[in-house]
Scaffold this active site. Structure first.
Site, PDB file in Angstrom:
ATOM      1  N   ASP A  19       0.797  -1.228   0.000  1.00 27.01           N
ATOM      2  CA  ASP A  19       0.000   0.000   0.000  1.00 27.01           C
ATOM      3  C   ASP A  19       0.827   1.274   0.000  1.00 27.01           C
ATOM      4  N   LYS A  48       9.701  -6.625  -3.890  1.00 25.82           N
ATOM      5  CA  LYS A  48       8.379  -7.259  -3.993  1.00 25.82           C
ATOM      6  C   LYS A  48       7.746  -6.941  -5.358  1.00 25.82           C
ATOM      7  N   CYS A 140      -6.073   0.550   9.985  1.00 24.77           N
ATOM      8  CA  CYS A 140      -4.989   1.118   9.186  1.00 24.77           C
ATOM      9  C   CYS A 140      -5.365   2.574   8.901  1.00 24.77           C
ATOM     10  N   ASN A 172       8.073   2.729  10.396  1.00 26.21           N
ATOM     11  CA  ASN A 172       9.478   2.419  10.141  1.00 26.21           C
ATOM     12  C   ASN A 172       9.742   2.128   8.667  1.00 26.21           C
ATOM     13  N   TRP A 178       7.637   0.021   2.557  1.00 27.59           N
ATOM     14  CA  TRP A 178       7.450   1.411   2.135  1.00 27.59           C
ATOM     15  C   TRP A 178       8.707   1.985   1.474  1.00 27.59           C
ATOM     16  N   ARG A 201      11.617  -0.534  20.066  1.00 28.02           N
ATOM     17  CA  ARG A 201      12.758  -1.274  19.537  1.00 28.02           C
ATOM     18  C   ARG A 201      13.763  -0.315  18.951  1.00 28.02           C
ATOM     19  N   ASP A 220       2.076   5.535  23.208  1.00 26.49           N
ATOM     20  CA  ASP A 220       2.330   6.692  22.325  1.00 26.49           C
ATOM     21  C   ASP A 220       1.467   7.903  22.665  1.00 26.49           C
TER      22      ASP A 220
HETATM   23  N1  LIG Z   1      -5.050  -9.592  12.831  1.00 25.37           N
HETATM   24  C1  LIG Z   1      -4.626  -8.546  12.139  1.00 25.37           C
HETATM   25  N2  LIG Z   1      -5.484  -7.898  11.340  1.00 25.37           N
HETATM   26  C2  LIG Z   1      -5.059  -6.856  10.601  1.00 25.37           C
HETATM   27  C3  LIG Z   1      -3.742  -6.384  10.649  1.00 25.37           C
HETATM   28  C4  LIG Z   1      -2.842  -7.055  11.516  1.00 25.37           C
HETATM   29  O1  LIG Z   1      -1.658  -6.708  11.638  1.00 25.37           O
HETATM   30  N3  LIG Z   1      -3.320  -8.125  12.224  1.00 25.37           N
HETATM   31  N4  LIG Z   1      -3.363  -5.325   9.862  1.00 25.37           N
HETATM   32  C5  LIG Z   1      -4.385  -4.406   9.391  1.00 25.37           C
HETATM   33  C6  LIG Z   1      -3.903  -3.620   8.239  1.00 25.37           C
HETATM   34  S1  LIG Z   1      -2.654  -2.496   8.547  1.00 25.37           S
HETATM   35  C7  LIG Z   1      -4.444  -3.707   6.994  1.00 25.37           C
HETATM   36  S2  LIG Z   1      -3.938  -2.623   5.774  1.00 25.37           S
HETATM   37  C8  LIG Z   1      -5.535  -4.663   6.714  1.00 25.37           C
HETATM   38  C9  LIG Z   1      -5.489  -5.436   5.407  1.00 25.37           C
HETATM   39  O2  LIG Z   1      -6.665  -6.156   5.273  1.00 25.37           O
HETATM   40  P1  LIG Z   1      -6.932  -7.333   4.248  1.00 25.37           P
HETATM   41  O3  LIG Z   1      -8.026  -6.889   3.369  1.00 25.37           O
HETATM   42  O4  LIG Z   1      -7.181  -8.594   4.991  1.00 25.37           O
HETATM   43  O5  LIG Z   1      -5.554  -7.401   3.414  1.00 25.37           O
HETATM   44  P2  LIG Z   1      -4.821  -8.654   2.782  1.00 25.37           P
HETATM   45  O6  LIG Z   1      -4.470  -9.645   3.791  1.00 25.37           O
HETATM   46  O7  LIG Z   1      -3.724  -8.127   1.924  1.00 25.37           O
HETATM   47  O8  LIG Z   1      -5.925  -9.281   1.867  1.00 25.37           O
HETATM   48  C10 LIG Z   1      -6.150  -8.753   0.620  1.00 25.37           C
HETATM   49  C11 LIG Z   1      -6.471  -9.857  -0.348  1.00 25.37           C
HETATM   50  O9  LIG Z   1      -6.536  -9.245  -1.614  1.00 25.37           O
HETATM   51  C12 LIG Z   1      -5.899 -10.086  -2.555  1.00 25.37           C
HETATM   52  N5  LIG Z   1      -5.452  -9.254  -3.666  1.00 25.37           N
HETATM   53  C13 LIG Z   1      -4.246  -8.699  -3.893  1.00 25.37           C
HETATM   54  N6  LIG Z   1      -4.247  -8.002  -5.038  1.00 25.37           N
HETATM   55  C14 LIG Z   1      -5.482  -8.117  -5.558  1.00 25.37           C
HETATM   56  C15 LIG Z   1      -6.101  -7.606  -6.726  1.00 25.37           C
HETATM   57  O10 LIG Z   1      -5.475  -6.930  -7.543  1.00 25.37           O
HETATM   58  N7  LIG Z   1      -7.418  -7.896  -6.908  1.00 25.37           N
HETATM   59  C16 LIG Z   1      -8.103  -8.654  -6.022  1.00 25.37           C
HETATM   60  N8  LIG Z   1      -9.393  -8.901  -6.254  1.00 25.37           N
HETATM   61  N9  LIG Z   1      -7.542  -9.165  -4.909  1.00 25.37           N
HETATM   62  C17 LIG Z   1      -6.248  -8.891  -4.680  1.00 25.37           C
HETATM   63  C18 LIG Z   1      -4.796 -10.755  -1.806  1.00 25.37           C
HETATM   64  O11 LIG Z   1      -4.438 -11.974  -2.440  1.00 25.37           O
HETATM   65  C19 LIG Z   1      -5.421 -10.945  -0.419  1.00 25.37           C
HETATM   66  O12 LIG Z   1      -6.008 -12.212  -0.297  1.00 25.37           O
HETATM   67  O13 LIG Z   1      -5.574  -5.635   7.723  1.00 25.37           O
HETATM   68  C20 LIG Z   1      -5.689  -5.112   9.001  1.00 25.37           C
HETATM   69  N10 LIG Z   1      -5.982  -6.235   9.819  1.00 25.37           N
HETATM   70  N1  LIG Z   2       7.160  -5.616   3.401  1.00 23.23           N
HETATM   71  C1  LIG Z   2       5.986  -5.175   3.845  1.00 23.23           C
HETATM   72  N2  LIG Z   2       5.688  -3.866   3.754  1.00 23.23           N
HETATM   73  C2  LIG Z   2       4.514  -3.425   4.222  1.00 23.23           C
HETATM   74  C3  LIG Z   2       3.544  -4.299   4.762  1.00 23.23           C
HETATM   75  C4  LIG Z   2       3.876  -5.681   4.829  1.00 23.23           C
HETATM   76  O1  LIG Z   2       3.072  -6.522   5.288  1.00 23.23           O
HETATM   77  N3  LIG Z   2       5.107  -6.072   4.374  1.00 23.23           N
HETATM   78  N4  LIG Z   2       2.355  -3.819   5.204  1.00 23.23           N
HETATM   79  C5  LIG Z   2       1.936  -2.503   4.774  1.00 23.23           C
HETATM   80  C6  LIG Z   2       0.901  -2.021   5.683  1.00 23.23           C
HETATM   81  S1  LIG Z   2      -0.701  -2.588   5.445  1.00 23.23           S
HETATM   82  C7  LIG Z   2       1.159  -1.143   6.659  1.00 23.23           C
HETATM   83  S2  LIG Z   2      -0.165  -0.555   7.547  1.00 23.23           S
HETATM   84  C8  LIG Z   2       2.520  -0.649   6.904  1.00 23.23           C
HETATM   85  C9  LIG Z   2       2.988  -0.816   8.328  1.00 23.23           C
HETATM   86  O2  LIG Z   2       4.318  -0.446   8.411  1.00 23.23           O
HETATM   87  P1  LIG Z   2       4.931   0.340   9.647  1.00 23.23           P
HETATM   88  O3  LIG Z   2       4.154   1.577   9.872  1.00 23.23           O
HETATM   89  O4  LIG Z   2       6.359   0.585   9.399  1.00 23.23           O
HETATM   90  O5  LIG Z   2       4.635  -0.674  10.843  1.00 23.23           O
HETATM   91  P2  LIG Z   2       5.360  -2.001  11.407  1.00 23.23           P
HETATM   92  O6  LIG Z   2       6.411  -2.529  10.469  1.00 23.23           O
HETATM   93  O7  LIG Z   2       4.283  -2.933  11.810  1.00 23.23           O
HETATM   94  O8  LIG Z   2       6.039  -1.496  12.729  1.00 23.23           O
HETATM   95  C10 LIG Z   2       6.943  -0.432  12.683  1.00 23.23           C
HETATM   96  C11 LIG Z   2       7.633  -0.228  13.996  1.00 23.23           C
HETATM   97  O9  LIG Z   2       6.674   0.007  15.026  1.00 23.23           O
HETATM   98  C12 LIG Z   2       7.237  -0.407  16.240  1.00 23.23           C
HETATM   99  N5  LIG Z   2       6.179  -0.543  17.235  1.00 23.23           N
HETATM  100  C13 LIG Z   2       5.445  -1.616  17.565  1.00 23.23           C
HETATM  101  N6  LIG Z   2       4.558  -1.308  18.531  1.00 23.23           N
HETATM  102  C14 LIG Z   2       4.736   0.000  18.823  1.00 23.23           C
HETATM  103  C15 LIG Z   2       4.105   0.908  19.721  1.00 23.23           C
HETATM  104  O10 LIG Z   2       3.204   0.581  20.498  1.00 23.23           O
HETATM  105  N7  LIG Z   2       4.528   2.209  19.656  1.00 23.23           N
HETATM  106  C16 LIG Z   2       5.517   2.617  18.832  1.00 23.23           C
HETATM  107  N8  LIG Z   2       5.840   3.904  18.832  1.00 23.23           N
HETATM  108  N9  LIG Z   2       6.142   1.772  18.011  1.00 23.23           N
HETATM  109  C17 LIG Z   2       5.750   0.495  17.991  1.00 23.23           C
HETATM  110  C18 LIG Z   2       7.962  -1.693  15.872  1.00 23.23           C
HETATM  111  O11 LIG Z   2       9.010  -1.954  16.781  1.00 23.23           O
HETATM  112  C19 LIG Z   2       8.468  -1.411  14.473  1.00 23.23           C
HETATM  113  O12 LIG Z   2       9.818  -1.019  14.436  1.00 23.23           O
HETATM  114  O13 LIG Z   2       3.457  -1.319   6.100  1.00 23.23           O
HETATM  115  C20 LIG Z   2       3.088  -1.527   4.766  1.00 23.23           C
HETATM  116  N10 LIG Z   2       4.237  -2.090   4.128  1.00 23.23           N
HETATM  117  S1  SF4 Z   3       7.135  -0.474  -1.547  1.00 22.02           S
HETATM  118 FE1  SF4 Z   3       6.448   0.357  -3.528  1.00 22.02          FE
HETATM  119  S2  SF4 Z   3       7.421  -0.940  -5.057  1.00 22.02           S
HETATM  120 FE2  SF4 Z   3       7.530  -2.074  -3.127  1.00 22.02          FE
HETATM  121  S3  SF4 Z   3       5.703  -3.387  -3.157  1.00 22.02           S
HETATM  122 FE3  SF4 Z   3       5.166  -1.491  -2.064  1.00 22.02          FE
HETATM  123  S4  SF4 Z   3       4.254  -0.173  -3.627  1.00 22.02           S
HETATM  124 FE4  SF4 Z   3       5.380  -1.798  -4.702  1.00 22.02          FE
HETATM  125 MO   LIG Z   4      -2.140  -1.332   6.626  1.00 22.33          MO
END
Ligand SMILES: Nc1nc2c(c(=O)[nH]1)N[C@H]1C(S)=C(S)[C@@H](COP(=O)(O)OP(=O)(O)OC[C@H]3O[C@@H](n4cnc5c(=O)[nH]c(N)nc54)[C@H](O)[C@@H]3O)O[C@H]1N2
Ligand SMILES: Nc1nc2c(c(=O)[nH]1)N[C@H]1C(S)=C(S)[C@@H](COP(=O)(O)OP(=O)(O)OC[C@H]3O[C@@H](n4cnc5c(=O)[nH]c(N)nc54)[C@H](O)[C@@H]3O)O[C@H]1N2
Ligand code: SF4
Ligand SMILES: [Mo]
Length: 738
Positions: A19, A48, A140, A172, A178, A201, A220
């Site tokens: 995202d 990725k 989120c 982070n 990101w 951390r 926080d």
């Molecule tokens: N327990 C728990 N729940 C969470 C979180 C967590 O840390 N723990 N994190 C929260 C956060 S930050 C977020 S952003 C949400 C995410 O919430 P979800 O909606 O559950 O996100 P994903 O797990 O990525 O599921 C998205 C689905 O979309 C599919 N997909 C990917 N690309 C496409 C596409 O182009 N078209 C279609 N139709 N499908 C596609 C993927 O294969 C995947 O199965 O979850 C939140 N919920």
């Molecule tokens: N590779 C990869 N990239 C992603 C995602 C992924 O699944 N994989 N998910 C995407 C999504 S949906 C999201 S929402 C973002 C999330 O991405 P980020 O916002 O970067 O979140 P996290 O990596 O979960 O955690 C970041 C930091 O938060 C710290 N942390 C944990 N708990 C706390 C707390 O209570 N307070 C504070 N201040 N810090 C804390 C952890 O130690 C960690 O270093 O990343 C996105 N990018």
């Molecule tokens: S960080 Fe940017 S290039 Fe990497 S998977 Fe996410 S959107 Fe795509």
């Molecule tokens: Mo997210």
């Protein structure tokens, strides 16, 4: 369009593999995609995105519609044509609506991954009459945006390029998470911007921070209240800005009396002088920026914490500088306009599940703002991505208990509903009682394994799209690069197919995505063909609330929120300790000595997705619990050992990774693990989802949720213990092969 030799062209795409939505260039020669590269900054892409080829051509990708002809979860899949699938789904929807009412149909979607969805999901729901839309964005940015809207009447977005000081609240960004924003951060630091990091951390960014505050998990909001207190007490705020643009400063000052530096230091576990130094740096080195991250979207003080961020950038006068006010794009037909919220009757809106208890995210939460939004932006509804949402926990509860009324159909459109919320056991129970589950995805996910119909979705490179939200003026352009494989279709094609069969065809008049895009850009007098060659469209700064007044009831930035007040919530930010911390529950902590935090994303997967991509899986092969070596020793487990991690709600399996960076007394849990190569179905716990996903240990009860939006707490308010998985357990053998 850039030409590179004969038959070569460069197209613009927006990566939705995660995202961060990085703008990329797709190099195509003779109609064949050669590769993706960053749009500008060479670092603004990650590995990725480069896995696109493996993703598109993966043998597990669903290429044709399928129907389960056995009991739910039986995996008795038969192929079916799109027409037959749509006929049957539409008929079942009509029948369910006839029996239980339209509110018995729920939809879950992440939206961005299906290209911002262009408002079509809500349009469909509003026309059939259901208010029960849910999204993982609840935990989120969707959550943050509603708080921004209450404070500013719109959203704000960070501009790192004009910031002199950056405050990372846990967030982070780095090369594996990101990448786009990490590149902007690198550039800002290279030109001398200051960095403050709040993270328990010593994260990648904490190492290079000017000030790192290693606060206790989940504290926080107390920390930010401390920042506000220092800035107000030492008169470091922007007096002119506060006087001119804000409402409620005296009330805020009074509330801050409750948060002395000593108290804040005691709550957060940080040094009072360091806290004060960070607050001073933030206020005086500015303009300062707080890039969004989801840390505050998953705490019991979520709404208050985000309000504190809003208040900090406001009283320091950074709003309109590097914290830019966003407005709907006038050159486009906006998402809110496409959604047709006015077509959903007030009676149906009032049935939105969970809105009575958690108003801010719901239709109800918008009422206090409606007139003001109309006054400032000239539109009736301002959907800041996932606005007007039902409370997910309430929707799943209605599925399993029929209270306050039954929910009997789930359309899961680009979402993994079983795994992407909390209380997975409860979600499973609810899903088992559904009369219809439809999944639109690339894979047979654990949620899809429970579906009646699985429909094949296109990949981002296979569709044209506009990424645009009403709370962020302008848009990014996605050109179609490839033809969808097999019978994969777009979300619009799916929804139109259903609408046509449900008597709603006049509301879905566009034959395909390009025609819909033509309509969207027609407001600016353009056609899709005219604009698709540009990466960015529009002009973000169309309405400037600093000149027009803000779209809030007072017309000001509401430091004291009359919106929250009208909804019966505390109008000022506050800190409350989560229920399950060693401080609040010392007896429980004897039994469950570790504080869990869910987060710190894996580098090589995204949420519940991408674990089937081999090149990525090599980097993150299995779910890992990070434990300090001393905690591992105390729990009788060692590095590499498979363990159960148990909370008062449930348990999950993880492999121990001893990590001296993990603060003692805490354990990190990753999100979203299932094992796609494990055969679908019950015998493997839905490909491992019933063993490895974090939602198994997370309760959906009110004591663990934020009061205003009901977001569940994943950060530091839960206690756990770990103990080894033993060779006698049935799963032992399988775990050894992971
Ligand atoms: N327990 C728990 N729940 C969470 C979180 C967590 O840390 N723990 N994190 C929260 C956060 S930050 C977020 S952003 C949400 C995410 O919430 P979800 O909606 O559950 O996100 P994903 O797990 O990525 O599921 C998205 C689905 O979309 C599919 N997909 C990917 N690309 C496409 C596409 O182009 N078209 C279609 N139709 N499908 C596609 C993927 O294969 C995947 O199965 O979850 C939140 N919920
Ligand atoms: N590779 C990869 N990239 C992603 C995602 C992924 O699944 N994989 N998910 C995407 C999504 S949906 C999201 S929402 C973002 C999330 O991405 P980020 O916002 O970067 O979140 P996290 O990596 O979960 O955690 C970041 C930091 O938060 C710290 N942390 C944990 N708990 C706390 C707390 O209570 N307070 C504070 N201040 N810090 C804390 C952890 O130690 C960690 O270093 O990343 C996105 N990018
Ligand atoms: S960080 Fe940017 S290039 Fe990497 S998977 Fe996410 S959107 Fe795509
Ligand atoms: Mo997210």
């Amino acid at each position: 369009m850039v030409q590179r030799g004969k038959n070569a062209e460069t197209k613009h795409v927006i990566c939705t593999v995660c995202d961060n939505y990085c703008p990329l260039k797709a190099n195509v020669v003779g109609g064949v995609l050669q590769g993706l590269e960053p749009y500008e900054d060479p670092k603004a892409i990650c590995f990725k995105a480069h896995s696109w080829k493996e993703h598109i051509n993966h043998p597990d990708r669903i290429l044709h519609p399928m129907k389960n002809v056995g009991t739910r979860g039986a995996q008795r899949w038969v192929p079916i044509s799109w027409d037959q699938a749509l006929d049957e789904i539409a008929a079942r929807l009509r029948q369910i609506i006839g029996t239980y009412g339209p509110e018995s149909v729920a939809v879950s979607s992440l939206m961005g991954n299906v290209s911002g969805d262009q408002g079509m999901i809500r349009r469909f729901m509003n026309l059939i009459g259901s208010p029960n839309f849910i999204s993982g964005l609840h935990m989120c940015e969707g959550n943050t945006l509603q708080v921004h809207r209450a404070t500013f009447g719109t959203s704000i977005a960070e501009d790192l390029s004009s910031a002199n000081c950056i405050l990372l609240v846990g967030h982070n960004p780095h090369r594996g998470n990101w990448a786009g924003q990490a590149a902007q951060l690198d550039a800002a630091l290279a030109r001398g911007a200051k960095l403050i990091v709040l993270d328990p951390r010593k994260s990648e960014n904490a190492w290079r921070a000017d000030i790192h505050l290693p606060l206790r998990y989940g504290t926080d909001t107390a920390m930010l209240l401390g920042f506000l207190r220092v800035i107000v007490e030492e008169e470091l705020y922007d007096k002119e800005f506060v006087a001119r643009y804000t409402y409620g400063f005296p009330q805020l000052r009074e509330r801050l009396q409750e948060y002395s530096l000593e108290k804040v230091a005691a709550i957060t576990g940080c040094d009072a002088q360091q806290i004060a130094a960070a607050a001073r740096l933030f206020a005086t080195a500015g303009p300062s920026v707080i890039p969004w991250g989801p840390i505050l979207d998953m705490q019991v003080n979520s709404t208050s914490g985000i309000r504190c961020e809003d208040l900090l950038v406001s009283i320091c006068g950074f709003v309109g500088k590097c914290e830019q006010l966003q407005s709907p794009e006038p050159a486009l037909v906006n998402v809110s306009q496409l959604e047709l919220h006015e077509m959903l009757s007030q009676e149906q809106k009032e049935k939105q599940l969970g809105a009575d208890r958690y108003p801010l995210l719901s239709y109800r939460g918008y009422e206090p703002l409606r007139a003001a939004v109309k006054r400032v932006y000239g539109i009736e509804w301002l959907d800041l991505e996932a606005s007007f949402m039902a409370n997910p926990a309430a929707v799943f509860r209605a599925m399993r208990t029929d209270q306050p009324y039954p929910v009997r159909a789930l359309l899961n459109l680009g979402s993994n509903a079983l795994m992407g919320y909390v209380n997975q056991q409860g979600i499973l129970e609810g899903l088992m009682r559904q009369e219809l589950i439809v999944v639109f995805d690339h894979w047979l996910t654990p949620t899809a394994q429970l579906a009646d119909y699985v429909l094949p979705a296109d990949y981002f490179l296979e569709r044209p799209a506009l990424m645009n939200q009403d709370g962020a003026g302008g848009a990014m352009v996605q050109q179609q690069v490839l033809q969808p494989r097999g019978e994969c279709r777009s979300l619009y094609a799916l929804l139109k197919g259903l609408a046509d069969r449900m008597g709603l065809q006049s509301y879905f008049p566009w034959p395909d995505d390009e025609a819909l895009l033509d309509y969207r850009v027609s407001r600016g007098g353009k056609r899709w063909k005219d604009v698709e060659g540009a990466m960015f469209l529009g002009d973000a700064a169309q309405v400037n609330p600093l000149e027009t007044g803000f779209a809030t009831p007072t017309g000001k930035i509401e430091l004291y929120s009359t919106v929250l007040e009208q909804l019966g919530c505390d109008p000022l930010p506050y800190y409350k300790e989560a229920a399950q911390t060693p401080r609040n529950a010392p007896a429980l902590a004897e039994q469950y000595p570790l504080t869990v935090f869910v987060g710190l994303r894996d580098k090589a997967n995204y949420l519940t997705n991408l674990r089937q991509i081999k090149s990525l899986r090599r980097i993150d092969p299995c779910p890992e619990a990070y434990l300090h070596p001393n905690d591992a020793a105390r729990s009788g487990v060692e590095d590499g050992r498979w363990v159960w991690l148990e909370t008062t709600h449930g348990r999950m399996i993880l492999r121990v990774k001893c990590d001296a960076v993990q603060p003692e007394g805490t354990v990190r849990v990753p999100h979203g693990w299932w094992i796609p190569e494990w055969k679908p179905g019950w015998e493997n716990g839905l490909s491992g989802a019933m063993y490895f996903n974090d939602a198994l240990i997370l309760p959906d009860e009110d004591w663990n949720a934020d009061a205003e939006q009901g977001v569940p707490n994943l950060r530091g308010g839960l206690l756990a213990k770990v103990y080894p998985v033993t060779p006698e357990e049935p799963l032992w053998e399988k775990l050894q092969n992971l």
